[in-house]
Design an enzyme around this catalytic site. Structure first.
Site, PDB file in Angstrom:
ATOM      1  N   ASN A  11       0.862  -1.183   0.000  1.00  0.00           N
ATOM      2  CA  ASN A  11       0.000   0.000   0.000  1.00  0.00           C
ATOM      3  C   ASN A  11       0.898   1.233   0.000  1.00  0.00           C
ATOM      4  OD1 ASN A  11      -1.838   1.997   0.362  1.00  0.00           O
ATOM      5  ND2 ASN A  11      -2.510   1.352   2.406  1.00  0.00           N
ATOM      6  N   TRP A  12       0.939   1.883  -1.136  1.00  0.00           N
ATOM      7  CA  TRP A  12       1.827   3.051  -1.267  1.00  0.00           C
ATOM      8  C   TRP A  12       1.293   4.283  -0.542  1.00  0.00           C
ATOM      9  CZ3 TRP A  12       3.693   3.185  -7.113  1.00  0.00           C
ATOM     10  CH2 TRP A  12       4.641   2.161  -7.296  1.00  0.00           C
ATOM     11  N   LYS A  13       0.031   4.245  -0.155  1.00  0.00           N
ATOM     12  CA  LYS A  13      -0.586   5.405   0.497  1.00  0.00           C
ATOM     13  C   LYS A  13      -0.319   6.652  -0.361  1.00  0.00           C
ATOM     14  CE  LYS A  13      -0.320   2.977   4.840  1.00  0.00           C
ATOM     15  NZ  LYS A  13      -0.267   2.981   6.296  1.00  0.00           N
ATOM     16  N   HIS A  96      -9.813   1.059   4.422  1.00  0.00           N
ATOM     17  CA  HIS A  96      -8.545   1.183   5.152  1.00  0.00           C
ATOM     18  C   HIS A  96      -8.769   2.061   6.384  1.00  0.00           C
ATOM     19  CE1 HIS A  96      -4.448   2.239   6.187  1.00  0.00           C
ATOM     20  NE2 HIS A  96      -4.097   1.143   5.547  1.00  0.00           N
ATOM     21  N   GLU A  98      -7.126   4.360   7.624  1.00  0.00           N
ATOM     22  CA  GLU A  98      -6.891   5.798   7.407  1.00  0.00           C
ATOM     23  C   GLU A  98      -8.109   6.445   6.747  1.00  0.00           C
ATOM     24  OE1 GLU A  98      -3.067   5.343   5.501  1.00  0.00           O
ATOM     25  OE2 GLU A  98      -2.293   4.599   7.411  1.00  0.00           O
ATOM     26  N   GLU A 168      -5.904  -5.424   9.842  1.00  0.00           N
ATOM     27  CA  GLU A 168      -4.864  -4.460  10.212  1.00  0.00           C
ATOM     28  C   GLU A 168      -5.226  -3.809  11.546  1.00  0.00           C
ATOM     29  OE1 GLU A 168      -2.570  -3.021   6.495  1.00  0.00           O
ATOM     30  OE2 GLU A 168      -4.314  -1.728   6.736  1.00  0.00           O
ATOM     31  N   GLY A 174       2.045   1.731  11.110  1.00  0.00           N
ATOM     32  CA  GLY A 174       3.022   2.821  11.086  1.00  0.00           C
ATOM     33  C   GLY A 174       3.644   3.120  12.444  1.00  0.00           C
ATOM     34  N   SER A 214       2.935  -2.635  10.407  1.00  0.00           N
ATOM     35  CA  SER A 214       4.370  -2.724  10.718  1.00  0.00           C
ATOM     36  C   SER A 214       4.992  -4.060  10.297  1.00  0.00           C
ATOM     37  CB  SER A 214       4.634  -2.441  12.196  1.00  0.00           C
ATOM     38  OG  SER A 214       4.293  -1.101  12.500  1.00  0.00           O
TER      39      SER A 214
HETATM   40  P1  13P Z   1       2.703   0.024   7.755  1.00  0.00           P
HETATM   41  O1  13P Z   1       3.193  -1.259   7.143  1.00  0.00           O
HETATM   42  O2  13P Z   1       3.487   1.224   7.342  1.00  0.00           O
HETATM   43  O3  13P Z   1       2.522  -0.121   9.241  1.00  0.00           O
HETATM   44  O4  13P Z   1       1.239   0.271   7.154  1.00  0.00           O
HETATM   45  C1  13P Z   1       0.309  -0.742   7.194  1.00  0.00           C
HETATM   46  C2  13P Z   1      -0.850  -0.369   6.369  1.00  0.00           C
HETATM   47  O5  13P Z   1      -1.624   0.490   6.721  1.00  0.00           O
HETATM   48  C3  13P Z   1      -1.012  -1.038   5.072  1.00  0.00           C
HETATM   49  O6  13P Z   1      -2.255  -0.764   4.529  1.00  0.00           O
END
Ligand code: 13P
Length: 254
Positions: A11-13, A96, A98, A168, A174, A214
């Protein structure tokens, strides 16, 4: 026992410019195992979808990170399911944390997006997860069951089979705090049992359930060793193409 093909989804966000995205794609193309060994997916910003789809190697798949659930309309700044589909994405991340926490997406909207995905032949990667206080007050199962129940409302068995679920825990995203592989596996087993309750054991045993939060190159193997963890949804650590290749390699050995 059904063989579930492992999935590695990056996931590049909101990271990577056009040039950085191309550099990544060119670096991994040609190194991806066949999709019957590992399904390798990049969840890319909408503005990069078309660019990546044109250049993805045959064993890489592209997902969008979000879309509106309406067919079209006056929704400035949004992307429609048809736009995502015709840009060439095959998958769509839905719900997600976020999106849920920063953009106030509700379980009901998640369900509408699930239906929009099926309507436009996009395979959902449905994200669920609990906050730290929920984990600490032992309400994780209840919260995840509720997220699943609403997300899958009026979703048929055939559609459920096309869905990838990503567990998740919000407290692990993160933060550098990973759920232990055992903890993640136990929770994912609960997720599978809820899916069995909704669709029967036969279907639940075929649905891929990923862990996210993570994930790093030094914990991926232990996570994938667990019985019910079918792959990973990875943020920060998968932005680097060498790491991405390592994640994919680890999944190949599952
Ligand atoms: P991280 O791997 O940076 O913790 O992010 C996880 C995530 O939100 C993947 O969608």
């Amino acid at each position: 026992m059904h063989k579930r093909v492992p999935v590695i989804a990056a996931n590049w966000k909101m990271f990577k410019t056009k040039d950085e995205a191309l550099e990544f794609i060119f670096a991994v193309n040609g190194h991806m195992p066949s999709t019957d060994q590992v399904e390798s997916i990049i969840c890319a910003p909408a503005i990069l979808l078309n660019l990546l789809v044109k250049r993805e190697g045959e064993n890489l798949r592209i997902a969008a990170q979000n879309m509106h659930y309406k067919d079209e309309g006056a929704f400035t700044g949004e992307n429609s399911p048809a736009q995502v589909k015709t840009a060439g994405a095959e998958y769509i991340l839905i719900g997600h944390s976020e999106r849920r926490n920063i953009f106030n997406e509700t379980d009901e909207e998640v369900n509408l997006k699930m239906h929009a995905a099926f309507k436009y032949d996009l395979a959902p990667i449905l994200c669920i997860g609990e906050e730290l206080d929920v984990r600490e007050s032992n309400q994780t199962k209840q919260v995840l069951d509720n997220q699943l129940e609403i997300a899958f409302k009026n979703v048929t068995k055939e559609q459920a089979l096309k869905t990838i679920v990503a567990y998740e825990p919000v407290w692990a995203i993160g933060t550098g705090k990973t759920a232990t592989p055992q903890m993640a596996n136990e929770t994912i087993k609960d997720v599978r049992s809820k899916l069995a309750h909704l669709y029967g054991n036969e279907v639940a045993m075929q649905i891929r359930i990923l862990y996210g939060g993570s994930v790093k190159t030094d914990n991926i193997e232990a996570l994938l060793e667990e019985s019910d963890i079918d792959g990973a949804l990875i943020g920060g650590a998968a932005l680097d193409h060498n790491n991405f290749l390592k994640f994919v390699e680890a999944a190949k050995n599952k």
